[in-house]
Design an enzyme around this catalytic site. Structure first.
Site, short mmCIF file in Angstrom:
data_model
loop_
_atom_site.label_atom_id
_atom_site.label_comp_id
_atom_site.label_asym_id
_atom_site.label_seq_id
_atom_site.Cartn_x
_atom_site.Cartn_y
_atom_site.Cartn_z
CB THR A 214 -0.86 0.04 1.28
OG1 THR A 214 -1.63 -1.15 1.39
CG2 THR A 214 -1.80 1.23 1.30
CB THR B 22 0.78 0.08 5.23
OG1 THR B 22 1.38 -0.71 4.20
CG2 THR B 22 1.76 0.22 6.38
CB VAL C 22 -11.51 -6.39 -1.39
CG1 VAL C 22 -11.40 -4.92 -0.99
CG2 VAL C 22 -11.99 -6.52 -2.83
CG ASP D 135 -6.05 -2.24 4.87
OD1 ASP D 135 -5.36 -3.08 4.28
OD2 ASP D 135 -5.61 -1.13 5.22
#
Length: 328
Positions: A188, A239, A217, A219
């Protein structure tokens, strides 16, 4: 009100300041800006936050809003061909398909996100379009793709980048799924920022965990998990292994803890403690949080050593190692 009653009321109010237990209660109603805060300020996760911050800062300095800045910043990472965890060049899922997630939010509660998106170079800009041009917060999969086409987003050719293809071919030899902390979990870029007037915004974009199940999917596109922003309080982003972060609504939790009086650092540390308590995956997970309050104070904390973040202010753009729950 008679002069006598007015005098008595004023006298009682003044006397209350000196009563045991009352002085502190009265003092708590007066907010003071901490001297350690700094505005404007841009924060983002991991090493790739340095170039992302540079683009965000440039956008802010040329007159763009803090929302414009956090969008421009992570677009940099979405185009970085050396990065295998953000953008279409990211590592694929188990089927060999790269799917993307992103979210964006401003301090007034406006937000948008996309999940399980294919062939879109800049999912963060698509998330902003969801926020500004639809009555919804999240679009996913084929629906998000159709919306992107309607909005004029070009569809990219669906093929793996050379590095991602080589990694995927190597992975298929064993087809084992085992996240490697601080390597695969660089999945992320989360960015949060505050402008000189105290307006806040945040963004988050990812290609997700490598070799995930098709349709997974994490967060990053979930408002309150990977990102949360409130002008009255502050902002937070996350992250790491998304499932662990979702279980504690990590970013929302941090903002609410700051609302209750915790510093950003205290709030991040409490969020990590709760995450550790709620997740039993063992030693193979990493998650980190990054937060800012409305005064420009910063907090960062992770489960394990290795998490770092970039901080851009008037004085420069630097990379900082975050503290962790388990010390090295």
């Amino acid at each position: 009100m008679s002069q006598r009653r007015k005098f008595i009321k004023q006298s009682l109010m003044g006397s209350a300041l000196f009563l045991p237990g009352v002085a502190s209660a009265c003092a708590q109603t007066v907010e003071k800006s901490p001297s350690s805060g700094e505005k404007p300020l841009i924060l983002s996760t991991w090493n790739h936050g340095i170039p992302a911050n540079a683009d965000a800062w440039a956008k802010l300095k040329e007159g763009g809003s803090i929302l414009d800045a956090v969008e421009a910043g992570v677009r940099n990472t979405e185009l970085d061909m050396e990065n295998l965890t953000v953008g279409l060049q990211g590592l694929p899922d188990r089927e060999g398909i790269t799917t993307l997630d992103a979210s964006i939010m401003t301090g007034d509660g406006s937000c948008g996100s996309v999940a399980f998106v294919r062939q879109i170079k800049h999912p963060i800009s698509l998330a902003r379009a969801v926020m500004e041009k639809t009555p919804h917060v999240m679009l996913a999969g084929e629906g998000a793709r159709q919306f992107a086409i309607a909005q004029g987003f070009p569809l990219e050719k669906e093929e793996l980048s050379p590095k991602a293809k080589a990694a995927y071919e190597e992975w298929k030899k064993t087809s084992q799924y085992k996240p490697i902390i601080n390597i695969e979990n660089h999945d992320t870029i989360g960015m949060i920022g505050i402008d000189a007037e105290g307006k806040l915004a945040g963004s988050c974009t990812t290609s997700g965990l490598a070799y995930k199940m098709h349709g997974r999917v994490g967060d990053s596109p979930i408002i309150g998990a990977g990102l949360y922003v409130d002008d009255e309080v502050g902002a937070a982003t996350a992250t790491g292994l998304g499932e662990t972060i979702i279980r504690v609504c990590g970013s929302f939790l941090i903002v609410e803890l700051m609302r209750q009086g915790r510093t950003p650092q205290e709030a991040c540390e409490e969020a990590v403690r709760r995450l550790v308590a709620k997740n039993k995956e063992g030693d193979d997970i990493q998650a980190g949080f990054l937060a800012i309050n409305k005064y420009g104070e910063v907090g960062a904390y992770a489960i394990r050593p290795g998490f770092n973040y970039a901080r851009a202010t008037e004085s420069g753009n630097v990379l900082i190692d975050a503290a962790s729950y388990y010390s090295s």
